[in-house]
Design a protein around this motif. Structure first.
Motif, mmCIF file in Angstrom:
data_model
loop_
_atom_site.group_PDB
_atom_site.id
_atom_site.type_symbol
_atom_site.label_atom_id
_atom_site.label_comp_id
_atom_site.label_asym_id
_atom_site.label_seq_id
_atom_site.Cartn_x
_atom_site.Cartn_y
_atom_site.Cartn_z
ATOM 1 N N HIS A 282 0.873 -1.185 0.000
ATOM 2 C CA HIS A 282 0.000 0.000 0.000
ATOM 3 C C HIS A 282 0.903 1.227 0.000
ATOM 4 O O HIS A 282 1.748 1.379 0.874
ATOM 5 C CB HIS A 282 -0.896 -0.022 1.250
ATOM 6 C CG HIS A 282 -1.616 1.268 1.496
ATOM 7 N ND1 HIS A 282 -2.843 1.554 0.931
ATOM 8 C CD2 HIS A 282 -1.273 2.354 2.227
ATOM 9 C CE1 HIS A 282 -3.225 2.765 1.320
ATOM 10 N NE2 HIS A 282 -2.294 3.276 2.107
ATOM 11 N N HIS B 200 1.779 5.508 -0.794
ATOM 12 C CA HIS B 200 1.626 6.934 -1.082
ATOM 13 C C HIS B 200 2.965 7.371 -1.668
ATOM 14 O O HIS B 200 3.959 6.670 -1.510
ATOM 15 C CB HIS B 200 1.413 7.740 0.200
ATOM 16 C CG HIS B 200 0.229 7.351 1.018
ATOM 17 N ND1 HIS B 200 -0.722 8.247 1.429
ATOM 18 C CD2 HIS B 200 -0.153 6.159 1.542
ATOM 19 C CE1 HIS B 200 -1.637 7.626 2.164
ATOM 20 N NE2 HIS B 200 -1.319 6.351 2.249
ATOM 21 N N SER C 281 -2.854 4.624 -2.643
ATOM 22 C CA SER C 281 -3.793 5.315 -1.759
ATOM 23 C C SER C 281 -4.564 6.373 -2.537
ATOM 24 O O SER C 281 -3.983 7.090 -3.354
ATOM 25 C CB SER C 281 -3.025 5.986 -0.626
ATOM 26 O OG SER C 281 -3.895 6.829 0.104
ATOM 27 N N ARG D 159 -2.579 -6.013 8.107
ATOM 28 C CA ARG D 159 -1.789 -4.900 7.584
ATOM 29 C C ARG D 159 -0.790 -4.430 8.655
ATOM 30 O O ARG D 159 -1.110 -4.398 9.840
ATOM 31 C CB ARG D 159 -2.706 -3.747 7.187
ATOM 32 C CG ARG D 159 -1.941 -2.458 6.923
ATOM 33 C CD ARG D 159 -2.724 -1.478 6.089
ATOM 34 N NE ARG D 159 -2.445 -0.106 6.460
ATOM 35 C CZ ARG D 159 -2.815 0.949 5.746
ATOM 36 N NH1 ARG D 159 -3.490 0.778 4.627
ATOM 37 N NH2 ARG D 159 -2.556 2.168 6.154
ATOM 38 N N GLU E 34 3.786 3.262 7.727
ATOM 39 C CA GLU E 34 2.743 4.287 7.600
ATOM 40 C C GLU E 34 1.926 4.370 8.882
ATOM 41 O O GLU E 34 1.553 5.454 9.323
ATOM 42 C CB GLU E 34 1.792 3.973 6.428
ATOM 43 C CG GLU E 34 0.550 4.872 6.457
ATOM 44 C CD GLU E 34 -0.348 4.783 5.240
ATOM 45 O OE1 GLU E 34 0.042 4.117 4.259
ATOM 46 O OE2 GLU E 34 -1.419 5.394 5.263
#
Ligand SMILES: [Zn+2]
Length: 278
Positions: A48, A50, A84, A226, A230
């Motif tokens: 995941h 950004h 994201s 998860r 982050e």
């Protein structure tokens, strides 16, 4: 004991933790690829992501997302790439500017809630637009449930044909001013998933020090886990996590303890209904 393999998602960067908080947070595309590769080898099947500007502030630059995707495909072949569309990566439709790149997945918040210092705004028209873009580009959403109402709304959007089969839902707990890390609520989320989205899989993220707590609840309960810098930059109160891989390894240990296999990227793609790479 649960036979179903557990998919581990590593949230490598996010928009908040800075190198000043933990130097292991990867903020350049090159660092992100290297950190993800290490996490992939440790057992993560989903990345995941950004992206950041040079000054570490969040970026919505599709060119940066494209470079990250290209690097991950080269160095972590088969790994599921999830971008994201969260609120700090731009405003309004900027949040979905990378969807034409066709990542395997993208996060999708379907309702609003409070964050530590602001409102996390997900107005209905933006939610509908992001969902329709994901249908257009064949991107599987991961519904971010910051609240029980978000699971209900995902089920409604699925019934209306706005989300493809089968929605994947992540419970997010521990964000200040949103849903805390609370076991009865966690159990009720699972019950609600079984009732409203019986064919769907779910995963869970604990933010901050409770990342490990939520990981420990999730693995024996049959969900997917998860972890990553982050959400949490520490191994414990006094120790910074040295890498994303170190946080992945903790989840692998929990899986071992519960005799639950860790999903390979191929298994993860099967479980989530994603196509295998050519
Ligand atoms: Zn994120």
């Amino acid at each position: 004991m649960t036979e179903k393999p557990c998919i581990i998602c590593v949230a490598i960067t996010g928009s908040v933790p800075m190198k000043a908080d933990n130097p292991a947070v990867p903020t350049t595309v090159e660092e992100q690829i290297e950190s993800t590769h290490e996490a992939f080898e440790a057992g993560a099947a989903i990345c995941h992501a950004h992206v950041r500007n040079d000054d570490e502030t969040p970026s919505s630059d599709p060119e940066k997302f494209a470079r990250l995707k290209e690097g991950l495909e080269k160095h972590c072949p088969g790994m599921i790439i999830q971008f994201s569309t969260g609120g700090r990566s731009g405003a309004g439709k900027e949040r979905g500017g990378h969807l034409p790149l066709r990542p395997d997945m993208a996060s999708l918040s379907v309702g609003s809630n409070n964050f530590p210092t602001r409102v996390y705004e997900n107005p209905p028209d933006l939610v509908e637009w992001l969902a329709s873009e994901m249908l257009t580009y064949d991107v599987k959403p991961e519904i971010e449930a910051f609240d029980l109402s978000h699971i209900h709304h995902a089920a409604l959007m699925h019934r209306q044909g706005k989300l493809a089969d089968y929605p994947y839902v992540q419970f997010v707990m521990g964000v200040k001013n949103a849903m805390p890390v609370d076991r009865p609520t966690f159990d009720f989320y699972i019950e609600t998933m079984k009732r409203l989205l019986p064919n769907s899989e779910w995963c869970a993220a604990g933010i901050g020090k409770d990342q490990i707590t939520v990981n420990e609840w999730t693995v024996p309960a049959g969900g997917h886990a998860r972890c990553g810098l982050e959400d949490n930059i520490r191994l414990d109160k006094n120790t910074l996590a040295p890498s994303n891989a170190a946080l992945v390894k903790r989840v692998v240990e929990i899986c071992d303890k519960h005799e639950r296999p860790v999903a390979t990227w191929q298994q993860a793609r099967d479980i989530l209904g994603l196509k295998q790479p050519a």
